[in-house]
Scaffold this active site. Structure first.
Site, mmCIF file in Angstrom:
data_model
loop_
_atom_site.group_PDB
_atom_site.id
_atom_site.type_symbol
_atom_site.label_atom_id
_atom_site.label_comp_id
_atom_site.label_asym_id
_atom_site.label_seq_id
_atom_site.Cartn_x
_atom_site.Cartn_y
_atom_site.Cartn_z
ATOM 1 N N HIS A 280 -3.703 -5.614 1.127
ATOM 2 C CA HIS A 280 -3.499 -5.880 2.551
ATOM 3 C C HIS A 280 -3.949 -7.306 2.875
ATOM 4 O O HIS A 280 -4.775 -7.882 2.175
ATOM 5 C CB HIS A 280 -4.334 -4.919 3.401
ATOM 6 C CG HIS A 280 -3.856 -3.512 3.389
ATOM 7 N ND1 HIS A 280 -2.695 -3.124 4.022
ATOM 8 C CD2 HIS A 280 -4.388 -2.397 2.837
ATOM 9 C CE1 HIS A 280 -2.542 -1.808 3.868
ATOM 10 N NE2 HIS A 280 -3.548 -1.342 3.143
ATOM 11 N N CYS B 212 0.826 -1.201 0.000
ATOM 12 C CA CYS B 212 0.000 0.000 0.000
ATOM 13 C C CYS B 212 0.873 1.268 0.000
ATOM 14 O O CYS B 212 1.538 1.560 -0.980
ATOM 15 C CB CYS B 212 -0.977 -0.022 1.173
ATOM 16 S SG CYS B 212 -2.385 1.107 0.949
#
Length: 491
Positions: free
Chosen positions: A430, A333
């Site tokens: 994630h 991310c």
């Protein structure tokens, strides 16, 4: 008319007193006892968040508590989520969607307007369940915040919840914590506290008995139990978690996760420490980095600010040196965004800097946008250390990354994600190591590179998580006077 759920609330003498795990344990215990239990936290301030099946964002702690209860996580369990962007401001997420960016002062003046939405979420959950396990935040004795409280005693009054007050003996001064907290409560608030809990105890409970008796005499509130320090692998609430302070896992493969100032979703890496071949440590300075077998740049709520910190601290230069020597670097991310060539922020979503040079480890560029991507996805890794592995996870990010290099993985939908260059890779996904294939593939690849034999894990990750919830519930059930808890629950 449908019967409304009973409720019980766990408050703490401070942040980190163990409220989240106690609530998870109670959710599991009630579910084991045949009740439909659901967690609830009206307002959560955390950088650890998760995505529900319908693409909404909620606090990771309530997501975990729902798993412990054996139910699907639902944004109603955490209607207000605050994600700090600085020391004085947060992104305000209401019912899973971004509502605004506010300073602490602005939010304090605004938050009372959220009460109807908080109560609507609570009442909706209460209509579907037998028990609602409510988690407070910080301490109810923060008397400067008592006015317009929506998460501790203010919420308890709104939903008529009895309260269990937990103190952390591991930090010391637990009797003063509990006595001082109750002394600072208003009389009507004090009457709501039906039991005290000593949490995170190590040693002989018998030695505490004189103190417990005096505490009960001083407060007029019974001690509901002394909970031992439980060694369970359950998601932590925030970056105060002990797991971010040192090394976890005992494998020969050394993984260094950079402890960014605004680190988020660090639970992505908890599965790594459960693999017998791996060990994980968090580093915040070049001297701590050493010569790891893998460097991970985690997610962050403030990508640009944390990249500049990485540069100013000397960690960027140290990581680039390792990458030049062939040490793999993985970005997730915000960490992935940092690894590209440039980060563009023309509208100031990340701050006052319109453009920042990236680490130039990956051939990609990121532009920050107002839209926030929130989705669960699965796919297969195309290249790098994890090549061939199937993984499932979720995306929570602002920004669009244009990739000129090779993609990291292909989603089942046919879309591509991430970027790979040599032994460096980045992804928006994630929770990638909750997938057994991804974890095993990474461990095997790092072991081969180190010249050691890979070791097999005892059980799949999903089974492991369920076993940890059972361990947590067993430990808390033995420690608490559950007969008293049920009497409190029944009023």
């Amino acid at each position: 008319m449908a019967k409304k759920a009973r409720c019980i609330m766990v408050q703490g003498t401070m942040s980190g007193a163990g409220k989240s795990l106690l609530c998870a344990a109670l959710c599991r215990i009630f579910a084991q006892d045949g009740l439909r239990a659901a967690p609830f936290k009206s307002q959560n301030m955390a950088l650890n968040s998760a995505v529900t099946k319908d693409g909404l964002e909620m606090g990771r702690a309530q997501y975990m508590q729902a798993e412990a209860a054996g139910i699907e996580p639902d944004v109603r369990m955490n209607p207000v989520l605050l994600k700090p962007c600085s020391d004085t401001g947060s992104q305000v997420i209401v019912n899973g969607e971004i509502r605004a960016q506010m300073s602490a002062k602005e939010y304090f003046a605004y938050k009372k307007q959220l009460i109807p939405e908080i109560l609507a979420a609570y009442e909706s959950l209460a209509a579907e369940n037998d028990v609602i396990v409510i988690e407070g935040a910080g301490s109810p004795a923060e008397i400067n915040l008592r006015q317009d409280d929506i998460v501790n005693m203010g919420l308890a009054e709104l939903v008529d919840a009895p309260v269990l007050l937990a103190g952390d003996i591991d930090r010391g001064g637990v009797f003063a914590q509990l006595y001082g907290t109750t002394a600072l409560l208003a009389p009507s608030e004090r009457q709501r506290v039906k039991g005290l809990i000593i949490n995170k105890f190590r040693g002989d409970v018998g030695l505490l008995q004189p103190g417990l008796a005096q505490l009960e005499q001083l407060t007029g509130i019974p001690v509901a139990g002394v909970v031992p320090m439980l060694k369970v692998d359950v998601d932590d609430e925030d970056s105060l978690a002990p797991g971010l302070q040192g090394r976890s896992g005992c494998g020969a493969v050394d993984i260094a996760v950079v402890r960014l100032p605004h680190i988020s979703n660090f639970t992505d890496f908890a599965p790594l420490a459960t693999h017998p071949a791996l060990s994980v440590r968090y580093v915040g300075a070049p001297a701590q980095l050493g010569e790891p077998d893998l460097v991970i740049l985690p997610g962050t709520k403030s990508t640009t600010a944390d990249l500049l910190w990485l540069r100013e601290s000397g960690l960027e230069a140290a990581i680039l040196r390792l990458a030049g020597l062939g040490v793999p670097v993985l970005g997730v991310c915000g960490g992935y965004q940092m690894m590209g060539k440039t980060l563009h922020d023309p509208h100031g979503y990340e701050g006052d800097t319109p453009e920042v040079r990236g680490m130039d480890l990956l051939d990609c560029k990121t532009v920050f946008t107002a839209d926030k991507t929130r989705t669960r996805k699965s796919g297969r890794v195309l290249a790098g250390l994890l090549q061939g592995a199937k993984m499932t996870g979720y995306e929570i990010h602002q920004g669009r990354t244009v990739v000129n290099g090779s993609p990291f993985l292909q989603f089942d939908s046919g879309e591509y994600d991430g970027c790979v260059s040599g032994r460096c890779a980045g992804t928006y996904l994630h929770g990638l190591f909750d997938s057994d294939e991804a974890l095993d593939t990474l461990a095997e690849g790092l072991c081969r590179a180190k010249g050691i034999e890979p070791q097999a894990r005892a059980m799949p990750r999903a089974e492991w998580r369920q076993s940890q919830y059972d361990l947590l519930a067993d430990g808390v059930r033995k420690a608490l006077d559950m007969q008293r808890i049920y009497k409190i629950l029944e009023g």
